[in-house]
Design a protein around this motif. Structure first.
Motif, PDB file in Angstrom:
ATOM      1  N   ALA A   1      35.257  46.330  31.579  1.00  0.00           N
ATOM      2  CA  ALA A   1      35.453  45.538  32.697  1.00  0.00           C
ATOM      3  C   ALA A   1      34.305  44.603  32.807  1.00  0.00           C
ATOM      4  CB  ALA A   1      35.653  46.354  33.969  1.00  0.00           C
ATOM      5  N   PHE A   2      34.735  43.488  33.392  1.00  0.00           N
ATOM      6  CA  PHE A   2      33.814  42.162  33.390  1.00  0.00           C
ATOM      7  C   PHE A   2      33.350  41.457  32.294  1.00  0.00           C
ATOM      8  CE2 PHE A   2      33.765  44.359  37.600  1.00  0.00           C
ATOM      9  CZ  PHE A   2      33.278  43.226  38.661  1.00  0.00           C
ATOM     10  N   SER A   3      34.197  42.008  31.219  1.00  0.00           N
ATOM     11  CA  SER A   3      33.796  41.350  29.975  1.00  0.00           C
ATOM     12  C   SER A   3      34.045  39.920  29.904  1.00  0.00           C
ATOM     13  CB  SER A   3      34.650  41.965  28.872  1.00  0.00           C
ATOM     14  OG  SER A   3      35.870  42.121  28.842  1.00  0.00           O
ATOM     15  N   ASP A   4      35.112  39.362  30.649  1.00  0.00           N
ATOM     16  CA  ASP A   4      35.190  37.906  30.620  1.00  0.00           C
ATOM     17  C   ASP A   4      34.046  37.154  30.778  1.00  0.00           C
ATOM     18  OD1 ASP A   4      37.889  38.052  29.791  1.00  0.00           O
ATOM     19  OD2 ASP A   4      38.843  38.004  31.617  1.00  0.00           O
ATOM     20  N   TYR A   5      33.331  37.524  31.838  1.00  0.00           N
ATOM     21  CA  TYR A   5      32.550  36.676  32.707  1.00  0.00           C
ATOM     22  C   TYR A   5      31.315  36.708  31.918  1.00  0.00           C
ATOM     23  CZ  TYR A   5      30.122  34.314  36.567  1.00  0.00           C
ATOM     24  OH  TYR A   5      29.693  33.227  37.424  1.00  0.00           O
ATOM     25  N   LYS A   6      31.153  37.804  31.268  1.00  0.00           N
ATOM     26  CA  LYS A   6      29.768  37.917  30.192  1.00  0.00           C
ATOM     27  C   LYS A   6      30.290  37.209  28.912  1.00  0.00           C
ATOM     28  CE  LYS A   6      30.019  41.320  26.972  1.00  0.00           C
ATOM     29  NZ  LYS A   6      30.064  42.672  26.438  1.00  0.00           N
TER      30      LYS A   6
ATOM     31  N   LEU B   1      40.289  32.912  36.795  1.00  0.00           N
ATOM     32  CA  LEU B   1      40.623  32.493  38.415  1.00  0.00           C
ATOM     33  C   LEU B   1      40.005  33.014  39.468  1.00  0.00           C
ATOM     34  CD1 LEU B   1      42.904  30.520  39.638  1.00  0.00           C
ATOM     35  CD2 LEU B   1      44.266  32.821  39.927  1.00  0.00           C
ATOM     36  N   PRO B   2      39.653  34.511  39.277  1.00  0.00           N
ATOM     37  CA  PRO B   2      38.835  35.243  40.290  1.00  0.00           C
ATOM     38  C   PRO B   2      37.589  34.517  40.455  1.00  0.00           C
ATOM     39  CG  PRO B   2      39.922  36.882  38.678  1.00  0.00           C
ATOM     40  CD  PRO B   2      40.134  35.445  38.158  1.00  0.00           C
ATOM     41  N   TYR B   3      36.969  34.282  39.524  1.00  0.00           N
ATOM     42  CA  TYR B   3      35.672  33.550  39.628  1.00  0.00           C
ATOM     43  C   TYR B   3      35.602  32.226  40.262  1.00  0.00           C
ATOM     44  CZ  TYR B   3      34.089  37.575  36.952  1.00  0.00           C
ATOM     45  OH  TYR B   3      33.835  38.855  36.512  1.00  0.00           O
ATOM     46  N   ILE B   4      36.778  31.494  39.875  1.00  0.00           N
ATOM     47  CA  ILE B   4      36.884  29.969  40.439  1.00  0.00           C
ATOM     48  C   ILE B   4      37.338  30.317  41.932  1.00  0.00           C
ATOM     49  CG2 ILE B   4      38.389  28.146  40.348  1.00  0.00           C
ATOM     50  CD1 ILE B   4      38.815  28.615  37.555  1.00  0.00           C
ATOM     51  N   PHE B   5      38.100  31.120  42.290  1.00  0.00           N
ATOM     52  CA  PHE B   5      38.162  31.412  43.765  1.00  0.00           C
ATOM     53  C   PHE B   5      37.149  31.907  44.402  1.00  0.00           C
ATOM     54  CE2 PHE B   5      43.325  32.078  43.790  1.00  0.00           C
ATOM     55  CZ  PHE B   5      43.479  30.660  43.496  1.00  0.00           C
TER      56      PHE B   5
ATOM     57  N   PHE C   1      35.513  38.376  50.204  1.00  0.00           N
ATOM     58  CA  PHE C   1      36.698  37.304  50.324  1.00  0.00           C
ATOM     59  C   PHE C   1      38.176  37.599  49.654  1.00  0.00           C
ATOM     60  CE2 PHE C   1      32.574  35.463  50.118  1.00  0.00           C
ATOM     61  CZ  PHE C   1      32.438  34.809  51.209  1.00  0.00           C
ATOM     62  N   ASN C   2      38.395  38.912  49.600  1.00  0.00           N
ATOM     63  CA  ASN C   2      39.746  39.188  49.289  1.00  0.00           C
ATOM     64  C   ASN C   2      40.221  38.632  47.999  1.00  0.00           C
ATOM     65  OD1 ASN C   2      41.827  40.986  49.731  1.00  0.00           O
ATOM     66  ND2 ASN C   2      42.740  39.654  51.534  1.00  0.00           N
ATOM     67  N   ILE C   3      39.304  38.526  46.850  1.00  0.00           N
ATOM     68  CA  ILE C   3      39.728  37.617  46.041  1.00  0.00           C
ATOM     69  C   ILE C   3      40.900  38.083  45.135  1.00  0.00           C
ATOM     70  CG2 ILE C   3      38.827  36.664  43.891  1.00  0.00           C
ATOM     71  CD1 ILE C   3      37.779  35.038  46.347  1.00  0.00           C
ATOM     72  N   VAL C   4      41.100  39.458  44.784  1.00  0.00           N
ATOM     73  CA  VAL C   4      42.022  40.058  44.236  1.00  0.00           C
ATOM     74  C   VAL C   4      43.452  39.662  44.722  1.00  0.00           C
ATOM     75  CG1 VAL C   4      42.985  42.385  43.056  1.00  0.00           C
ATOM     76  CG2 VAL C   4      40.885  41.893  42.861  1.00  0.00           C
ATOM     77  N   HIS C   5      43.509  40.025  45.977  1.00  0.00           N
ATOM     78  CA  HIS C   5      44.746  39.726  46.745  1.00  0.00           C
ATOM     79  C   HIS C   5      44.890  38.305  46.616  1.00  0.00           C
ATOM     80  CE1 HIS C   5      47.815  39.806  49.850  1.00  0.00           C
ATOM     81  NE2 HIS C   5      47.319  38.489  50.397  1.00  0.00           N
ATOM     82  N   LYS C   6      44.187  37.351  46.718  1.00  0.00           N
ATOM     83  CA  LYS C   6      44.628  35.818  46.445  1.00  0.00           C
ATOM     84  C   LYS C   6      44.841  35.229  45.342  1.00  0.00           C
ATOM     85  CE  LYS C   6      40.986  34.340  50.142  1.00  0.00           C
ATOM     86  NZ  LYS C   6      39.706  33.561  50.245  1.00  0.00           N
TER      87      LYS C   6
END
Length: 292
Positions: A203-208, A214-218, A254-259
């Motif tokens: 998990a979290f491999s994308d950012y690494k 999109l989640p990090y942009i939001f 910030f409820n990012i997953v829902h957004k």
């Protein structure tokens, strides 16, 4: 049937080592083939199209894993981890080349659509590399990149299948494009919400890996200036437990997953609105209406 045709295609290349490597590729869910068969039904032409599209898709994944230095694909060792990057690239080239060789036996217009999609896919891969050279919270750039890297081949599959079925190719192309965009966004959500067993990779491999999804942009756009700098400082790095906990906490705050899920749902609604096929609506629903 698609797997059988794929095996025969690679066997026909006449190089047993390539076939052995091919058989080690971890098989996916074949979304593109399911889409083609749902639209065009199962016949000789549609099955052949499925195999061509799958060859192209697998070739792109082989190259993608080399670019990202990924050692795991769908929970199993990647081809570059097993055989090295040079072999992985060359196997990808073999699959691309065989796909083009086989596609000339299909309708010339279908061959043109799929070939253009592969060109766009390659541009999308390069865009992904360029965006991965820096922290990039630009939503428009991200959406264009995933359209080219992911959505265009799904769009080409839907459009081509519609041509075989002699139904509205433009409408089905709109469906495929929006399905493809939603599919990639769901994948981005799973990177931050699913466990490693479910995800098939850490998990979290994308950012690494330097991917600003999109989640990090939001999240970046929701943070105050100090926290924006913290988030940027963690980009492209191995995250320790405290850093991962900080990011997860901000996602929750910030409820990012829902957004992100709502964003994917909107794309799904656009896909559904373009066609009247209940089976295609189910594909969208099963992908988006799930636990993250």
């Amino acid at each position: 049937m698609v797997d059988k045709i794929l095996h025969e295609f690679v066997k026909e290349c006449g190089y047993p080592r390539a076939l052995d490597m091919f058989e080690k590729i971890s098989s996916g869910k074949k979304l593109r083939s399911k889409l083609i068969l749902k639209i065009a039904g199962q016949n000789e032409i549609s099955l052949r199209l499925c195999a061509v599209i799958e060859l192209i898709h697998l070739a792109s994944l082989l190259h993608d894993d080399v670019i990202d230095d990924s050692t795991i694909r769908r929970g199993k060792p990647s081809i570059n981890a097993l055989y090295g990057s040079k072999n992985s690239i060359m196997l990808g080239d073999i699959l691309y080349s065989k796909g083009y060789y086989e596609i000339v036996s299909l309708d010339p217009q279908i061959a043109k659509i799929v070939s253009k999609a592969v060109l766009d896919l390659s541009i999308g891969e390069m865009m992904d590399v360029d965006l991965g050279s820096k922290f990039s919270p630009n939503l428009d750039e991200y959406l264009k990149m995933i359209e080219l890297k992911t959505a265009v081949l799904i769009q080409a599959a839907a459009t081509s299948a519609a041509m075989i079925a002699k139904v509205d190719a433009k409408a089905y192309g709109i469906y495929g494009k929006n399905l493809g965009l939603a599919f990639q966004i769901v994948d981005d959500i799973l990177d931050i919400s699913a466990d490693e067993t479910t995800l098939g990779k850490p998990a979290f491999s994308d950012y690494k890996e330097g991917k600003t999804t999109l989640p990090y942009i939001f999240l970046y756009n929701a943070l105050n200036l100090d926290d924006k700098e913290i988030l940027k400082s963690l980009w492209g790095k191995e995250l320790d437990e405290n850093q991962t906990k900080w990011i997860k906490g901000k996602f929750d705050e910030f409820n990012i997953v829902h957004k992100c899920k709502e964003f994917a749902k909107e794309l799904g609604y656009k896909a559904i609105a373009s066609v009247s096929d209940e089976g295609l609506k189910e594909i969208v629903s099963s992908m988006i209406d799930r636990e993250f």
